[in-house]
Scaffold this motif. Structure first.
Motif, PDB file in Angstrom:
ATOM      1  N   ILE A 145      -0.360   5.372 -17.493  1.00  0.00           N
ATOM      2  CA  ILE A 145       0.314   4.082 -17.460  1.00  0.00           C
ATOM      3  C   ILE A 145       1.705   4.228 -18.052  1.00  0.00           C
ATOM      4  N   LYS A 146       2.686   3.794 -17.286  1.00  0.00           N
ATOM      5  CA  LYS A 146       4.061   3.814 -17.764  1.00  0.00           C
ATOM      6  C   LYS A 146       4.245   2.676 -18.747  1.00  0.00           C
ATOM      7  N   THR A 147       4.671   3.006 -19.960  1.00  0.00           N
ATOM      8  CA  THR A 147       4.892   1.977 -20.968  1.00  0.00           C
ATOM      9  C   THR A 147       6.371   1.911 -21.330  1.00  0.00           C
ATOM     10  N   PRO A 148       6.931   0.691 -21.587  1.00  0.00           N
ATOM     11  CA  PRO A 148       6.203  -0.572 -21.506  1.00  0.00           C
ATOM     12  C   PRO A 148       6.055  -1.012 -20.053  1.00  0.00           C
ATOM     13  N   GLY A 149       4.900  -1.511 -19.699  1.00  0.00           N
ATOM     14  CA  GLY A 149       4.672  -1.936 -18.328  1.00  0.00           C
ATOM     15  C   GLY A 149       3.222  -1.792 -17.947  1.00  0.00           C
ATOM     16  N   TYR A 150       2.944  -1.940 -16.663  1.00  0.00           N
ATOM     17  CA  TYR A 150       1.570  -1.968 -16.183  1.00  0.00           C
ATOM     18  C   TYR A 150       1.355  -1.045 -14.991  1.00  0.00           C
ATOM     19  N   ALA A 151       2.326  -0.200 -14.693  1.00  0.00           N
ATOM     20  CA  ALA A 151       2.253   0.663 -13.518  1.00  0.00           C
ATOM     21  C   ALA A 151       1.562   1.980 -13.842  1.00  0.00           C
ATOM     22  N   ILE A 152       0.830   2.503 -12.851  1.00  0.00           N
ATOM     23  CA  ILE A 152       0.115   3.768 -13.007  1.00  0.00           C
ATOM     24  C   ILE A 152       0.734   4.808 -12.077  1.00  0.00           C
ATOM     25  N   PHE A 153       1.018   5.989 -12.638  1.00  0.00           N
ATOM     26  CA  PHE A 153       1.638   7.060 -11.868  1.00  0.00           C
ATOM     27  C   PHE A 153       0.915   8.378 -12.128  1.00  0.00           C
ATOM     28  N   GLY A 154       1.390   9.430 -11.485  1.00  0.00           N
ATOM     29  CA  GLY A 154       0.851  10.762 -11.704  1.00  0.00           C
ATOM     30  C   GLY A 154       0.052  11.278 -10.517  1.00  0.00           C
ATOM     31  N   PRO A 155      -0.379  12.546 -10.582  1.00  0.00           N
ATOM     32  CA  PRO A 155      -1.087  13.194  -9.464  1.00  0.00           C
ATOM     33  C   PRO A 155      -2.360  12.475  -9.026  1.00  0.00           C
ATOM     34  N   MET A 156      -3.106  11.903  -9.972  1.00  0.00           N
ATOM     35  CA  MET A 156      -4.336  11.192  -9.599  1.00  0.00           C
ATOM     36  C   MET A 156      -4.017   9.967  -8.746  1.00  0.00           C
ATOM     37  N   ALA A 157      -2.960   9.251  -9.111  1.00  0.00           N
ATOM     38  CA  ALA A 157      -2.542   8.086  -8.329  1.00  0.00           C
ATOM     39  C   ALA A 157      -2.082   8.518  -6.939  1.00  0.00           C
ATOM     40  N   GLU A 158      -1.286   9.562  -6.899  1.00  0.00           N
ATOM     41  CA  GLU A 158      -0.781  10.060  -5.617  1.00  0.00           C
ATOM     42  C   GLU A 158      -1.926  10.468  -4.694  1.00  0.00           C
ATOM     43  N   ASP A 159      -2.954  11.089  -5.256  1.00  0.00           N
ATOM     44  CA  ASP A 159      -4.070  11.569  -4.442  1.00  0.00           C
ATOM     45  C   ASP A 159      -4.845  10.410  -3.815  1.00  0.00           C
ATOM     46  N   LEU A 160      -5.042   9.328  -4.569  1.00  0.00           N
ATOM     47  CA  LEU A 160      -5.756   8.179  -4.011  1.00  0.00           C
ATOM     48  C   LEU A 160      -5.007   7.603  -2.817  1.00  0.00           C
ATOM     49  N   PHE A 161      -3.715   7.376  -2.975  1.00  0.00           N
ATOM     50  CA  PHE A 161      -2.951   6.760  -1.889  1.00  0.00           C
ATOM     51  C   PHE A 161      -2.758   7.712  -0.711  1.00  0.00           C
ATOM     52  N   LYS A 162      -2.779   8.998  -0.996  1.00  0.00           N
ATOM     53  CA  LYS A 162      -2.688   9.990   0.079  1.00  0.00           C
ATOM     54  C   LYS A 162      -3.856   9.857   1.044  1.00  0.00           C
ATOM     55  N   HIS A 163      -5.012   9.420   0.530  1.00  0.00           N
ATOM     56  CA  HIS A 163      -6.222   9.333   1.348  1.00  0.00           C
ATOM     57  C   HIS A 163      -6.607   7.888   1.684  1.00  0.00           C
ATOM     58  N   THR A 164      -5.698   6.944   1.458  1.00  0.00           N
ATOM     59  CA  THR A 164      -5.965   5.540   1.762  1.00  0.00           C
ATOM     60  C   THR A 164      -5.344   5.161   3.102  1.00  0.00           C
ATOM     61  N   LEU A 165      -6.175   4.755   4.045  1.00  0.00           N
ATOM     62  CA  LEU A 165      -5.706   4.312   5.359  1.00  0.00           C
ATOM     63  C   LEU A 165      -5.605   2.788   5.326  1.00  0.00           C
ATOM     64  N   ASP A 167      -4.028  -1.117   6.268  1.00  0.00           N
ATOM     65  CA  ASP A 167      -3.438  -1.944   7.321  1.00  0.00           C
ATOM     66  C   ASP A 167      -2.016  -2.355   6.946  1.00  0.00           C
ATOM     67  N   ILE A 168      -1.834  -2.712   5.677  1.00  0.00           N
ATOM     68  CA  ILE A 168      -0.530  -3.163   5.193  1.00  0.00           C
ATOM     69  C   ILE A 168      -0.257  -2.534   3.833  1.00  0.00           C
ATOM     70  N   CYS A 169       0.981  -2.162   3.614  1.00  0.00           N
ATOM     71  CA  CYS A 169       1.437  -1.750   2.285  1.00  0.00           C
ATOM     72  C   CYS A 169       2.565  -2.681   1.861  1.00  0.00           C
ATOM     73  N   PHE A 170       2.353  -3.399   0.757  1.00  0.00           N
ATOM     74  CA  PHE A 170       3.402  -4.236   0.177  1.00  0.00           C
ATOM     75  C   PHE A 170       4.101  -3.424  -0.905  1.00  0.00           C
ATOM     76  N   GLN A 195       3.293   8.372  -0.885  1.00  0.00           N
ATOM     77  CA  GLN A 195       1.910   8.431  -0.406  1.00  0.00           C
ATOM     78  C   GLN A 195       1.438   7.060   0.067  1.00  0.00           C
ATOM     79  N   MET A 196       1.913   5.991  -0.568  1.00  0.00           N
ATOM     80  CA  MET A 196       1.522   4.638  -0.161  1.00  0.00           C
ATOM     81  C   MET A 196       1.905   4.352   1.282  1.00  0.00           C
ATOM     82  N   ILE A 197       3.135   4.708   1.643  1.00  0.00           N
ATOM     83  CA  ILE A 197       3.636   4.341   2.973  1.00  0.00           C
ATOM     84  C   ILE A 197       3.210   5.324   4.058  1.00  0.00           C
ATOM     85  N   LYS A 198       2.705   6.478   3.631  1.00  0.00           N
ATOM     86  CA  LYS A 198       2.416   7.558   4.577  1.00  0.00           C
ATOM     87  C   LYS A 198       1.397   7.152   5.635  1.00  0.00           C
ATOM     88  N   ASN A 199       0.310   6.493   5.217  1.00  0.00           N
ATOM     89  CA  ASN A 199      -0.779   6.182   6.139  1.00  0.00           C
ATOM     90  C   ASN A 199      -0.947   4.683   6.388  1.00  0.00           C
TER      91      ASN A 199
END
Length: 253
Positions: A145-165, A167-170, A195-199
């Motif tokens: 988690i990036k502090t201060p804030g509420y966003a999550i980053f790093g390889p684990m986050a990238e891997d999830l979105f890499k495999h998420t198909l 319908d819409i990405c906001f 990775q979010m926009i890829k699929n």
């Protein structure tokens, strides 16, 4: 290679390798050692790296130029709420939806209580809010988690979105420029958002008008990689230029 692109490439290389020497960077990017030293000085002044003997290492202050989240959350509040409300209307039941972290994307969550969808997010606040809706399935990524804030980053986050198909990405954005594309203050934002926009079948950028026409440190993509922009206002000539590039512009009123 232009200076800003070279510095971004140098920064990516340093973060990937954890350390790099002046000689190494000079050979890698085919520039003089004098040029590399100047680049490292500028990157250190921006808080992106720390110089050491003969080279540089990543900085712990990579967030230095980021606007604190509480300030973002207090800026253009009404505009962001209208943008979030309009964005929510584009979501249909049974869809898989990625919602990026951000103060504007966070507003979507307030309008989804009656939706039967799956939401995948890297924002703790969004996940927490959506988890209270009985018809909602919520997936939150792992990572740091990036502090201060509420966003999550790093390889684990990238891997999830890499495999998420999805319908819409906001997608949130720090800067949106018709020539320079989408860009961000924080380098790790780009790695996750790529990775979010890829699929995703459709990529929708939520952006209040204060961010339009500007550019930030790290580029994600050109505007032709997105489908829709939702904002609170835009000059007609600029709106026409976006639409000529195949990007639909929706104005939240």
């Amino acid at each position: 290679m232009y200076k800003n692109k070279r510095q971004y490439a140098i920064l990516e290389y340093i973060y990937e390798k954890k350390e790099a020497t002046v000689n190494e960077l000079s050979e890698k990017f085919n520039v003089s050692k004098v040029t590399v030293r100047k680049d490292l000085i500028e990157l250190e002044e921006k808080g992106k790296i720390k110089k050491n003997h003969g080279g540089a290492i990543p900085s712990e202050n990579i967030f230095l130029n980021e606007t604190p989240y509480y300030k973002k959350n207090m800026t253009a509040i009404n505009e962001k709420r209208k943008i979030g409300a309009l964005a929510a209307k584009l979501i249909q039941d049974k869809q898989i939806v990625i919602i990026d972290n951000g103060s504007t994307t966070n507003e979507i969550a307030s309008y989804l209580n009656d939706k039967e969808i799956v939401v995948v997010t890297n924002d703790v606040r969004i996940a927490n809010k959506l988890a209270t809706y009985p018809s909602m399935s919520v997936v939150i990524c792992g990572g740091y988690i990036k502090t201060p804030g509420y966003a999550i980053f790093g390889p684990m986050a990238e891997d999830l979105f890499k495999h998420t198909l999805a319908d819409i990405c906001f997608l949130s954005v720090d800067s949106l420029n018709i020539n320079e594309g989408l860009s961000y203050n924080f380098l790790d934002s780009v790695a996750v958002k790529k990775q979010m926009i890829k699929n995703a079948n459709k990529v929708i950028v939520l952006c209040d008008s204060s961010k339009i026409g500007k550019k930030s440190f790290a580029k994600l993509c050109d505007v032709d990689k997105i489908d829709i922009i939702i904002t609170d206002k835009m000059e007609p000539d600029l709106k026409k230029r976006f639409e000529e590039k195949g990007v639909r512009v929706l104005i939240a009123k």
